[in-house]
Scaffold this motif. Structure first.
Motif, mmCIF file in Angstrom:
data_model
loop_
_atom_site.group_PDB
_atom_site.id
_atom_site.type_symbol
_atom_site.label_atom_id
_atom_site.label_comp_id
_atom_site.label_asym_id
_atom_site.label_seq_id
_atom_site.Cartn_x
_atom_site.Cartn_y
_atom_site.Cartn_z
ATOM 1 N N PHE A 185 0.983 -5.518 -23.260
ATOM 2 C CA PHE A 185 2.220 -5.048 -22.637
ATOM 3 C C PHE A 185 2.152 -3.537 -22.361
ATOM 4 O O PHE A 185 2.485 -3.076 -21.267
ATOM 5 C CB PHE A 185 3.407 -5.368 -23.561
ATOM 6 N N LEU A 186 1.644 -2.788 -23.375
ATOM 7 C CA LEU A 186 1.521 -1.337 -23.229
ATOM 8 C C LEU A 186 0.507 -0.979 -22.141
ATOM 9 O O LEU A 186 0.733 -0.076 -21.330
ATOM 10 C CB LEU A 186 1.087 -0.724 -24.574
ATOM 11 N N SER A 187 -0.606 -1.718 -22.114
ATOM 12 C CA SER A 187 -1.637 -1.494 -21.079
ATOM 13 C C SER A 187 -1.064 -1.732 -19.691
ATOM 14 O O SER A 187 -1.328 -0.976 -18.749
ATOM 15 C CB SER A 187 -2.836 -2.422 -21.299
ATOM 16 N N GLY A 188 -0.283 -2.806 -19.556
ATOM 17 C CA GLY A 188 0.350 -3.116 -18.268
ATOM 18 C C GLY A 188 1.280 -2.009 -17.816
ATOM 19 O O GLY A 188 1.266 -1.608 -16.644
ATOM 20 N N ILE A 189 2.093 -1.496 -18.767
ATOM 21 C CA ILE A 189 3.016 -0.393 -18.436
ATOM 22 C C ILE A 189 2.237 0.843 -17.991
ATOM 23 O O ILE A 189 2.586 1.490 -17.004
ATOM 24 C CB ILE A 189 3.927 -0.071 -19.653
ATOM 25 N N LEU A 190 1.148 1.160 -18.733
ATOM 26 C CA LEU A 190 0.323 2.338 -18.380
ATOM 27 C C LEU A 190 -0.300 2.177 -17.000
ATOM 28 O O LEU A 190 -0.369 3.131 -16.221
ATOM 29 C CB LEU A 190 -0.773 2.545 -19.427
ATOM 30 N N CYS A 191 -0.769 0.968 -16.676
ATOM 31 C CA CYS A 191 -1.369 0.709 -15.350
ATOM 32 C C CYS A 191 -0.330 0.901 -14.240
ATOM 33 O O CYS A 191 -0.621 1.536 -13.226
ATOM 34 C CB CYS A 191 -1.926 -0.718 -15.291
ATOM 35 N N VAL B 124 1.984 4.140 -9.851
ATOM 36 C CA VAL B 124 3.157 4.849 -9.312
ATOM 37 C C VAL B 124 2.875 6.337 -9.177
ATOM 38 O O VAL B 124 3.207 6.967 -8.165
ATOM 39 C CB VAL B 124 4.401 4.605 -10.214
ATOM 40 N N LEU B 125 2.217 6.909 -10.214
ATOM 41 C CA LEU B 125 1.888 8.340 -10.181
ATOM 42 C C LEU B 125 0.951 8.658 -9.019
ATOM 43 O O LEU B 125 1.184 9.612 -8.258
ATOM 44 C CB LEU B 125 1.241 8.741 -11.516
ATOM 45 N N LEU B 126 -0.109 7.854 -8.867
ATOM 46 C CA LEU B 126 -1.071 8.076 -7.775
ATOM 47 C C LEU B 126 -0.404 7.904 -6.412
ATOM 48 O O LEU B 126 -0.689 8.662 -5.476
ATOM 49 C CB LEU B 126 -2.257 7.112 -7.915
ATOM 50 N N TRP B 127 0.469 6.908 -6.296
ATOM 51 C CA TRP B 127 1.181 6.695 -5.038
ATOM 52 C C TRP B 127 2.091 7.894 -4.726
ATOM 53 O O TRP B 127 2.183 8.333 -3.584
ATOM 54 C CB TRP B 127 1.996 5.404 -5.110
ATOM 55 N N GLY B 128 2.731 8.421 -5.771
ATOM 56 C CA GLY B 128 3.586 9.608 -5.599
ATOM 57 C C GLY B 128 2.782 10.816 -5.144
ATOM 58 O O GLY B 128 3.211 11.560 -4.253
ATOM 59 N N ILE B 129 1.592 11.010 -5.745
ATOM 60 C CA ILE B 129 0.717 12.127 -5.354
ATOM 61 C C ILE B 129 0.293 11.965 -3.895
ATOM 62 O O ILE B 129 0.300 12.920 -3.120
ATOM 63 C CB ILE B 129 -0.519 12.193 -6.279
#
Length: 482
Positions: free
Chosen positions: A15-21, A26-31
């Motif tokens: 679950f944590l891995s999925g959230i991090l992915c 989202v971060l890369l898309w924002g950049i």
């Protein structure tokens, strides 16, 4: 109980891995969106109301004056001729020169005149890709350094088309996925090759595989794992490219096995200044009391000058048995730094040890006119680098009218010293004995037979002219403009 414990740990971890992915995406898309927004702000429409297409070349050492730089300026000149609405950008770390001085240098060194101005983006972090910064794990260090340098380039100018023209493949995903660019590359030499892997696997001692590693099985295994990991990463980033251009069949074979991008990969031979050497008159040799053998290459370890001197010493020893014209070996090359100068001093000491000092001449950093004169007078052109990726010096020797003797590997074997229209264009050798024997054979030929070989070699080098480069380069990059 164990199963329940495993599930209670595994499910939260997944679950944590999925959230991090998701957060990473989202971060890369924002950049990427921020970079695209920045691109719109920084570019303005031209006189016709249309925004020019920005084509950027990543070439941190664009003022160096070598064969790679000749490819860069020919490529820019070709695009300027073909496309009207294109602005060419060069990312460079040559902050000790102005844009005007760099363009002037290209004209002075290569006689390449650009029809339109070039935009230069000067980078401050070029030191991150210098080998001296990474005494160990050099390949990995330089590659990671190139990512940071590429990030600086991307922030300063976001192009429409990005071409890596110097071999920094790790910048390709950066410009493709964050910059939203069409990406291409011109590969002069793979950063890692299957030959390098075999050298480490077989524990061979070479200039890039030190003896203390080959003599230790543990170090050799560790280096092999490191090389395989790096080769995997190199293949991953290289496969991001929309267009891949390579300079020879040797480079093609390695890139195909590492990048697996055959559909978009093609050979584009580098543009050699063959016409300048073809202007040297080709005449039948007159009776002479002296033959000269000329070698043209920088004094770098991979060029293997000691092999040339040892083979020449063996040739002299055999020739002294009979009444033969005198022979001299002329080593022409550039010294870049103190290490190169020390290398030349070691070569001079080798000449003394072998008793050939009076027959070997060193010509360091000579003028182009003097180079032409030596090539015009030479009988044999000598080249000894193992797995030379292309071999511009080999092409120049053939164009100048020498009988070429190159190493039986790499570009010379696969592309250059090959039969042309059914006629011999030169010779290949592998070791001290075969070099000495082949030089003796060339000198034993009649002047008429040597002239035939020289004429065939000259006819064959048109494949490596500026015009042929322009045609194949435009065909290769066409998908980037669609």
């Amino acid at each position: 109980a164990c199963f329940r414990l495993l599930c209670s740990l595994l499910i939260p971890a997944l679950f944590l891995s999925g959230i991090l992915c998701v957060c990473s995406v989202v971060l890369l898309w924002g950049i990427r969106l921020c970079i695209q927004q920045r691109k719109k702000q920084l570019t303005s429409a031209g006189k016709d109301g249309k925004r020019p297409l920005l084509v950027a070349f990543f070439h941190p050492y664009c003022n160096a004056g070598g064969g790679g730089e000749r490819v860069l300026w020919c490529a820019i000149r070709t695009l300027q001729k073909k496309y009207r609405n294109v602005t060419c950008v060069v990312y460079t770390g040559d902050r000790d020169a102005t844009g005007e001085e760099i363009v002037e240098g290209a004209f002075r060194r290569f006689n390449i005149k650009l029809s339109h101005p070039v935009k230069f983006v000067f980078l401050e972090k070029r030191y991150l890709v210098e080998a001296s910064l990474y005494p160990h794990f050099t390949l990995l260090g330089q590659s990671l350094g190139s990512v940071f340098l590429g990030w600086e380039a991307l922030l300063k100018c976001v192009p429409d088309i990005y071409i890596d023209s110097m071999g920094y493949a790790f910048t390709l995903p950066l410009f493709k996925y964050l910059g939203g660019c069409h990406v291409g590359c011109y590969v002069h030499y793979p950063t890692i090759s299957t030959d390098m892997l075999s050298v480490v696997r077989n524990q061979d001692t070479r200039f890039n595989n030190a003896a203390f590693i080959t003599n230790n099985p543990l170090f050799s295994k560790f280096k092999l794992v490191y090389y395989y990991f790096f080769a995997f990463m190199y293949g991953l980033v290289g496969s991001c490219s929309d267009v891949v251009m390579v300079n020879s069949s040797w480079t093609l074979n390695h890139i195909l096995s590492l990048w697996r991008a055959g559909a978009c990969t093609s050979i584009v031979y580098p543009p050699c200044d063959v016409q300048t050497f073809l202007d040297i008159p080709l005449e039948e040799e007159k009776s002479t009391t002296e033959y000269s053998i000329v070698s043209v290459s920088q004094f770098r370890p991979e060029k293997d000058h000691p092999l040339q001197i040892r083979a020449f010493a063996k040739l002299l020893k055999e020739k002294r048995l009979g009444q033969q014209p005198s022979l001299k070996l002329i080593l022409i090359g550039g010294c870049r730094n103190q290490q190169d100068e020390e290398r030349v001093n070691n070569l001079k000491r080798l000449c003394e040890e072998l008793g050939v000092s009076n027959n070997v001449m060193f010509r360091i950093n000579i003028s182009f006119e003097e180079l032409k004169r030596h090539l015009a007078e030479a009988t044999i052109g000598l080249h000894t680098m193992w797995n030379e990726h292309f071999g511009i010096g080999v092409v120049e020797c053939m164009a100048a009218g020498t009988v070429i003797l190159a190493h039986n590997s790499g570009g010379p074997k696969l592309d250059i010293v090959v039969p042309y229209e059914g006629h011999i264009t030169g010779f290949l050798a592998e070791n001290e004995d075969s070099y000495a024997e082949t030089m003796a054979y060339i000198l034993s030929l009649s002047p008429e037979k040597r002239l035939e070989i020289r004429e065939s070699a000259r006819r064959s080098v048109y494949r490596f002219s500026d015009q042929h480069f322009e045609e194949t380069f435009l065909l290769s990059v066409e998908p980037l403009f669609k």
